[in-house]
Design a protein around this motif. Sequence first.
Motif, PDB file in Angstrom:
ATOM      1  N   ILE A 161       0.835  -1.192   0.000  1.00  0.00           N
ATOM      2  CA  ILE A 161       0.000   0.000   0.000  1.00  0.00           C
ATOM      3  C   ILE A 161       0.877   1.252   0.000  1.00  0.00           C
ATOM      4  N   VAL A 162       0.274   2.357  -0.345  1.00  0.00           N
ATOM      5  CA  VAL A 162       0.891   3.666  -0.174  1.00  0.00           C
ATOM      6  C   VAL A 162      -0.109   4.539   0.571  1.00  0.00           C
ATOM      7  N   GLU A 163       0.425   5.377   1.421  1.00  0.00           N
ATOM      8  CA  GLU A 163      -0.423   6.303   2.163  1.00  0.00           C
ATOM      9  C   GLU A 163      -0.880   7.426   1.235  1.00  0.00           C
ATOM     10  N   THR A 164      -2.117   7.840   1.400  1.00  0.00           N
ATOM     11  CA  THR A 164      -2.646   9.000   0.676  1.00  0.00           C
ATOM     12  C   THR A 164      -2.980  10.065   1.720  1.00  0.00           C
ATOM     13  N   ASP A 165      -3.492  11.215   1.274  1.00  0.00           N
ATOM     14  CA  ASP A 165      -3.806  12.302   2.203  1.00  0.00           C
ATOM     15  C   ASP A 165      -4.742  11.865   3.333  1.00  0.00           C
ATOM     16  N   LYS A 166      -5.777  11.134   2.981  1.00  0.00           N
ATOM     17  CA  LYS A 166      -6.778  10.774   3.983  1.00  0.00           C
ATOM     18  C   LYS A 166      -6.865   9.282   4.265  1.00  0.00           C
ATOM     19  N   SER A 167      -6.142   8.469   3.514  1.00  0.00           N
ATOM     20  CA  SER A 167      -6.300   7.022   3.668  1.00  0.00           C
ATOM     21  C   SER A 167      -5.068   6.310   3.119  1.00  0.00           C
ATOM     22  N   PHE A 168      -5.293   5.271   2.350  1.00  0.00           N
ATOM     23  CA  PHE A 168      -4.234   4.515   1.698  1.00  0.00           C
ATOM     24  C   PHE A 168      -4.812   3.915   0.433  1.00  0.00           C
ATOM     25  N   LYS A 169      -3.923   3.387  -0.409  1.00  0.00           N
ATOM     26  CA  LYS A 169      -4.394   2.640  -1.571  1.00  0.00           C
ATOM     27  C   LYS A 169      -3.416   1.506  -1.845  1.00  0.00           C
ATOM     28  N   PHE A 170      -3.957   0.444  -2.425  1.00  0.00           N
ATOM     29  CA  PHE A 170      -3.138  -0.699  -2.816  1.00  0.00           C
ATOM     30  C   PHE A 170      -2.468  -0.403  -4.142  1.00  0.00           C
ATOM     31  N   VAL A 171      -1.243  -0.888  -4.312  1.00  0.00           N
ATOM     32  CA  VAL A 171      -0.488  -0.676  -5.547  1.00  0.00           C
ATOM     33  C   VAL A 171      -0.284  -2.037  -6.215  1.00  0.00           C
ATOM     34  N   PRO A 172      -0.932  -2.264  -7.364  1.00  0.00           N
ATOM     35  CA  PRO A 172      -0.853  -3.585  -7.997  1.00  0.00           C
ATOM     36  C   PRO A 172       0.573  -4.013  -8.336  1.00  0.00           C
ATOM     37  N   GLU A 173       1.412  -3.077  -8.750  1.00  0.00           N
ATOM     38  CA  GLU A 173       2.791  -3.433  -9.087  1.00  0.00           C
ATOM     39  C   GLU A 173       3.550  -3.946  -7.863  1.00  0.00           C
ATOM     40  N   LYS A 174       3.330  -3.318  -6.706  1.00  0.00           N
ATOM     41  CA  LYS A 174       3.960  -3.785  -5.466  1.00  0.00           C
ATOM     42  C   LYS A 174       3.428  -5.172  -5.087  1.00  0.00           C
ATOM     43  N   PHE A 175       2.130  -5.345  -5.220  1.00  0.00           N
ATOM     44  CA  PHE A 175       1.502  -6.633  -4.914  1.00  0.00           C
ATOM     45  C   PHE A 175       2.105  -7.732  -5.790  1.00  0.00           C
ATOM     46  N   ASN A 176       2.207  -7.449  -7.084  1.00  0.00           N
ATOM     47  CA  ASN A 176       2.787  -8.422  -8.020  1.00  0.00           C
ATOM     48  C   ASN A 176       4.232  -8.754  -7.662  1.00  0.00           C
ATOM     49  N   GLU A 177       5.003  -7.750  -7.301  1.00  0.00           N
ATOM     50  CA  GLU A 177       6.417  -7.964  -6.976  1.00  0.00           C
ATOM     51  C   GLU A 177       6.571  -8.842  -5.730  1.00  0.00           C
ATOM     52  N   VAL A 178       5.760  -8.607  -4.718  1.00  0.00           N
ATOM     53  CA  VAL A 178       5.801  -9.426  -3.505  1.00  0.00           C
ATOM     54  C   VAL A 178       5.452 -10.878  -3.843  1.00  0.00           C
ATOM     55  N   LEU A 179       4.419 -11.081  -4.642  1.00  0.00           N
ATOM     56  CA  LEU A 179       4.027 -12.446  -5.019  1.00  0.00           C
ATOM     57  C   LEU A 179       5.084 -13.106  -5.896  1.00  0.00           C
ATOM     58  N   LYS A 181       8.311 -12.685  -5.885  1.00  0.00           N
ATOM     59  CA  LYS A 181       9.419 -13.145  -5.042  1.00  0.00           C
ATOM     60  C   LYS A 181       9.030 -14.404  -4.272  1.00  0.00           C
ATOM     61  N   ALA A 182       7.807 -14.445  -3.785  1.00  0.00           N
ATOM     62  CA  ALA A 182       7.350 -15.605  -3.016  1.00  0.00           C
ATOM     63  C   ALA A 182       7.256 -16.850  -3.892  1.00  0.00           C
ATOM     64  N   ILE A 183       6.751 -16.684  -5.095  1.00  0.00           N
ATOM     65  CA  ILE A 183       6.606 -17.824  -6.007  1.00  0.00           C
ATOM     66  C   ILE A 183       7.969 -18.379  -6.399  1.00  0.00           C
ATOM     67  N   ALA A 184       8.983 -17.526  -6.408  1.00  0.00           N
ATOM     68  CA  ALA A 184      10.335 -17.954  -6.781  1.00  0.00           C
ATOM     69  C   ALA A 184      11.045 -18.708  -5.652  1.00  0.00           C
ATOM     70  N   LEU A 185      10.482 -18.690  -4.451  1.00  0.00           N
ATOM     71  CA  LEU A 185      11.113 -19.378  -3.325  1.00  0.00           C
ATOM     72  C   LEU A 185      11.193 -20.877  -3.588  1.00  0.00           C
ATOM     73  N   PRO A 186      12.275 -21.533  -3.145  1.00  0.00           N
ATOM     74  CA  PRO A 186      12.426 -22.969  -3.380  1.00  0.00           C
ATOM     75  C   PRO A 186      11.326 -23.815  -2.745  1.00  0.00           C
ATOM     76  N   LYS A 187      10.735 -23.357  -1.636  1.00  0.00           N
ATOM     77  CA  LYS A 187       9.711 -24.165  -0.984  1.00  0.00           C
ATOM     78  C   LYS A 187       8.366 -24.107  -1.682  1.00  0.00           C
ATOM     79  N   CYS A 188       8.256 -23.309  -2.727  1.00  0.00           N
ATOM     80  CA  CYS A 188       7.018 -23.232  -3.507  1.00  0.00           C
ATOM     81  C   CYS A 188       6.968 -24.427  -4.456  1.00  0.00           C
ATOM     82  N   ARG A 189       6.136 -25.405  -4.115  1.00  0.00           N
ATOM     83  CA  ARG A 189       6.000 -26.597  -4.943  1.00  0.00           C
ATOM     84  C   ARG A 189       4.848 -26.407  -5.913  1.00  0.00           C
TER      85      ARG A 189
END
Length: 192
Positions: A161-179, A181-189
């Motif tokens: 997420i990123v903070e906005t003036d009054k709230s926050f919003k989700f960032v799809p590019e950040k979400f994709n990047e986190v996933l 990295k996780a999918i690339a982990l060796p324990k991901c079968r």
Amino acid sequence: MSDAHKAGVVGDTVGDPLKDTSGPSLNILLKLMTVIALVIAPILVGNQPQKLVHTENMDEALSLARAQGKVVLADFTGSDWCMPCIMLHHQVLETEVFKEFAADKLVLLTLDFPEFKPQDPKVKEANEKLSEKFKVEGFPTVILLDVDGKEFFRPDLEDVIVETDKSFKFVPEKFNEVLKKAIALPKCRISH
């Protein structure tokens, strides 16, 4: 043979492309077109991007993941009352950026806990059991599962997420990047 009969026989063959005079050449053309279609069609279809597979059934999600060599993204959500859940869907899961990223990597499993929308009692019971199994403590909760249904990653949604003036919003590019990295982990079968 009378003149009228001769004229009828000659007239019957004039201009008919499927008679013996042109039939053999059309036969070769039809065979050539068929071979070209059979060779080129799979190439054209193969180049089309995959679509994100979505289901609300755990068994179906795992079966699809196994068959397609993907992982399951389990999304525990409150679609009609949880504002962060609604935001996650609108700002990430329903965007083309996410769909393009996820199409060849993920099967999206939505496990909904609505307060106002009607829900099949069997679906409600199944979702509650999964919520207990994976110890879901709040909404939204997103979990990556291997093809055996075992959790191997649970992202902290505050990282996407990123903070906005009054709230926050989700960032799809950040979400994709986190996933990613996780999918690339060796324990991901992904497959057996």
